[in-house]
Write a protein that holds these residues in place. Structure first.
Motif, PDB file in Angstrom:
ATOM      1  N   UNK A 103       7.270   9.457  -2.070  1.00  0.00           N
ATOM      2  CA  UNK A 103       6.291  10.423  -1.589  1.00  0.00           C
ATOM      3  C   UNK A 103       5.144   9.769  -0.816  1.00  0.00           C
ATOM      4  N   UNK A 104       4.545   8.663  -1.283  1.00  0.00           N
ATOM      5  CA  UNK A 104       3.438   8.066  -0.511  1.00  0.00           C
ATOM      6  C   UNK A 104       3.846   7.645   0.906  1.00  0.00           C
ATOM      7  N   UNK A 105       5.100   7.290   1.093  1.00  0.00           N
ATOM      8  CA  UNK A 105       5.584   6.896   2.424  1.00  0.00           C
ATOM      9  C   UNK A 105       5.631   8.076   3.387  1.00  0.00           C
ATOM     10  N   UNK A 106       5.680   9.295   2.861  1.00  0.00           N
ATOM     11  CA  UNK A 106       5.718  10.478   3.716  1.00  0.00           C
ATOM     12  C   UNK A 106       4.356  10.780   4.328  1.00  0.00           C
ATOM     13  N   UNK A 107       3.293  10.219   3.768  1.00  0.00           N
ATOM     14  CA  UNK A 107       1.950  10.482   4.283  1.00  0.00           C
ATOM     15  C   UNK A 107       1.667   9.684   5.548  1.00  0.00           C
ATOM     16  N   UNK A 108       2.528   8.730   5.869  1.00  0.00           N
ATOM     17  CA  UNK A 108       2.376   7.895   7.055  1.00  0.00           C
ATOM     18  C   UNK A 108       2.501   8.751   8.312  1.00  0.00           C
ATOM     19  N   UNK A 109       1.592   8.565   9.240  1.00  0.00           N
ATOM     20  CA  UNK A 109       1.603   9.338  10.482  1.00  0.00           C
ATOM     21  C   UNK A 109       2.873   9.095  11.289  1.00  0.00           C
ATOM     22  N   UNK A 110       3.551   7.976  11.075  1.00  0.00           N
ATOM     23  CA  UNK A 110       4.763   7.649  11.819  1.00  0.00           C
ATOM     24  C   UNK A 110       5.997   8.371  11.279  1.00  0.00           C
ATOM     25  N   UNK A 111       5.876   8.998  10.130  1.00  0.00           N
ATOM     26  CA  UNK A 111       7.007   9.703   9.533  1.00  0.00           C
ATOM     27  C   UNK A 111       7.456  10.831  10.450  1.00  0.00           C
TER      28      UNK A 111
ATOM     29  N   UNK B 251      11.062  17.763   5.757  1.00  0.00           N
ATOM     30  CA  UNK B 251      10.504  17.334   7.029  1.00  0.00           C
ATOM     31  C   UNK B 251       9.018  17.679   7.008  1.00  0.00           C
ATOM     32  N   UNK B 252       8.247  16.904   7.739  1.00  0.00           N
ATOM     33  CA  UNK B 252       6.796  17.057   7.719  1.00  0.00           C
ATOM     34  C   UNK B 252       6.370  18.276   8.520  1.00  0.00           C
TER      35      UNK B 252
END
Length: 127
Positions: free
Chosen positions: A6-14, A106-107
């Motif tokens: 989950x923390x990796x999904x907060x990355x703007x590059x996701x 998906x974001x």
């Protein structure tokens, strides 16, 4: 499909669709049901927003249609019986507190409840 925490999904590059395991916390607004037009009374649309977490990280996952019907099995038939666009809190979801789920997400471009990051569930992977 890549697997992420989950923390990796907060990355703007996701970008794109990923698989993520999270724990259910609560339903944010209840189950919404609507009809896209007068001709679609046989094809209602459902949406439920859930707060999920992984450790101290929290996000809102928006779930739609068949996945909502699979999770809110008691609430969706009640909404359908009303015959019009409406919302109802799914009391049956309370027993899922702390349960782990695997989703394809998906974001979304917006923040949601309490300015939390928001993701759209494309598939509920649990049976």
């Amino acid at each position: 499909v890549p697997v992420r925490k989950l923390p990796e999904l907060f990355d703007a590059q996701f970008d794109g669709v990923v698989v993520v395991a999270v724990w259910f916390d609560s339903v944010v607004e209840g189950v919404d049901m609507w009809f896209s037009d007068d001709q679609s009374k046989d094809m209602p649309k459902f949406r439920m927003k859930m707060k999920v977490n992984h450790g101290d990280d929290i996000a809102v996952f928006a779930i739609f249609d068949k996945d909502v019907q699979n999770l809110a099995m008691e609430t969706c038939p009640v909404l359908l019986s009303m015959g019009e666009s409406c919302s109802l809190y799914p009391d049956e979801m309370e027993c899922f507190y702390g349960d782990a789920y695997i989703y394809k997400v998906k974001k979304r471009d917006d923040a949601d409840f309490d300015d939390l990051s928001s993701f759209q569930v494309t598939s509920l992977c649990n049976e």
